[in-house]
Design a protein around this motif. Sequence first.
Motif, short mmCIF file in Angstrom:
data_model
loop_
_atom_site.label_atom_id
_atom_site.label_comp_id
_atom_site.label_asym_id
_atom_site.label_seq_id
_atom_site.Cartn_x
_atom_site.Cartn_y
_atom_site.Cartn_z
N SER A 10 0.96 -1.27 0.15
CA SER A 10 -0.11 0.12 0.00
C SER A 10 0.98 1.20 -0.03
CB SER A 10 -0.94 -0.14 0.98
OG SER A 10 -0.19 -0.02 2.59
N SER A 11 1.93 1.17 0.60
CA SER A 11 3.02 2.29 0.64
C SER A 11 3.37 2.80 -0.45
CB SER A 11 4.03 2.18 1.53
OG SER A 11 3.58 2.05 2.98
N LEU A 12 3.95 1.34 -1.37
CA LEU A 12 4.38 1.61 -2.81
C LEU A 12 3.43 2.17 -3.93
CD1 LEU A 12 6.88 -1.51 -3.34
CD2 LEU A 12 7.39 0.99 -3.44
N LEU A 13 2.06 1.65 -3.67
CA LEU A 13 1.15 1.89 -4.50
C LEU A 13 0.29 3.47 -4.23
CD1 LEU A 13 -0.60 -1.44 -5.13
CD2 LEU A 13 0.69 -0.15 -6.61
N TYR A 14 0.67 4.30 -3.19
CA TYR A 14 0.19 5.26 -2.77
C TYR A 14 0.55 6.45 -3.98
CZ TYR A 14 -1.21 9.51 -0.17
OH TYR A 14 -1.91 10.67 0.07
N GLY A 15 -0.81 6.78 -4.33
CA GLY A 15 -0.69 7.89 -5.53
C GLY A 15 -0.37 7.26 -7.02
N SER A 16 -0.18 6.17 -7.04
CA SER A 16 0.24 5.71 -8.29
C SER A 16 -0.54 5.75 -9.51
CB SER A 16 0.49 3.91 -7.90
OG SER A 16 -0.88 3.18 -7.78
N LYS A 17 -1.77 6.21 -9.23
CA LYS A 17 -2.77 6.35 -10.26
C LYS A 17 -2.09 7.83 -11.11
CE LYS A 17 -6.63 4.87 -7.55
NZ LYS A 17 -7.90 5.51 -6.72
N THR A 18 -1.63 8.35 -10.63
CA THR A 18 -0.96 9.71 -11.38
C THR A 18 0.23 9.73 -11.68
OG1 THR A 18 -0.76 10.95 -9.49
CG2 THR A 18 -2.77 11.03 -10.32
N TRP A 19 1.17 8.59 -11.41
CA TRP A 19 2.54 8.62 -11.98
C TRP A 19 2.67 8.53 -13.42
CZ3 TRP A 19 4.27 4.22 -7.86
CH2 TRP A 19 4.17 4.87 -6.83
N ARG A 20 3.80 9.09 -13.90
CA ARG A 20 4.03 8.71 -15.12
C ARG A 20 5.30 7.74 -15.04
NH1 ARG A 20 8.23 10.21 -18.92
NH2 ARG A 20 9.48 11.19 -17.21
N LEU A 21 4.91 6.59 -15.56
CA LEU A 21 5.99 5.10 -15.45
C LEU A 21 6.91 5.24 -16.73
CD1 LEU A 21 3.48 2.32 -14.37
CD2 LEU A 21 5.27 3.59 -13.03
N THR A 22 8.03 5.65 -15.97
CA THR A 22 9.11 5.66 -17.05
C THR A 22 9.82 4.13 -16.78
OG1 THR A 22 10.60 6.50 -15.64
CG2 THR A 22 9.89 7.84 -16.97
N GLU A 23 10.80 3.77 -17.95
CA GLU A 23 11.16 2.49 -17.56
C GLU A 23 12.19 2.42 -16.41
OE1 GLU A 23 10.80 -0.35 -19.22
OE2 GLU A 23 9.21 0.81 -20.34
N ASN A 24 12.88 3.42 -15.95
CA ASN A 24 13.61 3.52 -14.71
C ASN A 24 12.91 3.36 -13.86
OD1 ASN A 24 16.31 3.80 -16.21
ND2 ASN A 24 16.17 6.13 -16.31
N TYR A 25 11.88 4.33 -13.50
CA TYR A 25 10.84 3.95 -12.38
C TYR A 25 10.21 2.47 -12.19
CZ TYR A 25 7.97 6.04 -8.81
OH TYR A 25 7.55 6.15 -7.56
N LYS A 26 9.94 1.85 -13.50
CA LYS A 26 9.35 0.67 -13.39
C LYS A 26 10.50 -0.38 -12.83
CE LYS A 26 6.27 0.78 -17.25
NZ LYS A 26 5.95 0.22 -18.70
#
Length: 138
Positions: A4-20
């Motif tokens: 749940s801590s990792l997913l907090y706010g994940s709806k609006t993240w811009r997922l780059t390959e580095n971030y993934k």
Amino acid sequence: MIKSSLLYGSKTWRLTENYKRWVEATEMDALRRSSRISRKERIRNVTLRQQIGLEKPIKKEIEQNQFTWYGHVQRMAEGRLPKIALKWMPKQKRVPGRPKKNWMEGIRKAMNERNLNEGGWEDRKQWSLGVGQRRTTF
């Protein structure tokens, strides 16, 4: 609690390959620590996931959260602030050093990969099937 801590706010993240990669590494570190398996034991991530019983990586859940949020905002009335913010495009050219892709371009790319069409969010059942939140067909 870590998930749940990792997913907090994940709806609006811009997922780059580095971030993934960073999110996946953090998730695997938490899984290894919770199961008390060291990297020195040289157990692959896939094997560890099978032992624990986790089917999908956290980056898939982030994409599902983003699709859910995107469909929710698209179904809103035109005058609502989230929909206005989603459709807003700046008129200036991007400043050097800014990301070349935005959140919406990432969503469109993921929609193409999952064969989701524009306007598909109107039918909530079909949208949730395409997003992958439900496992059965209608």
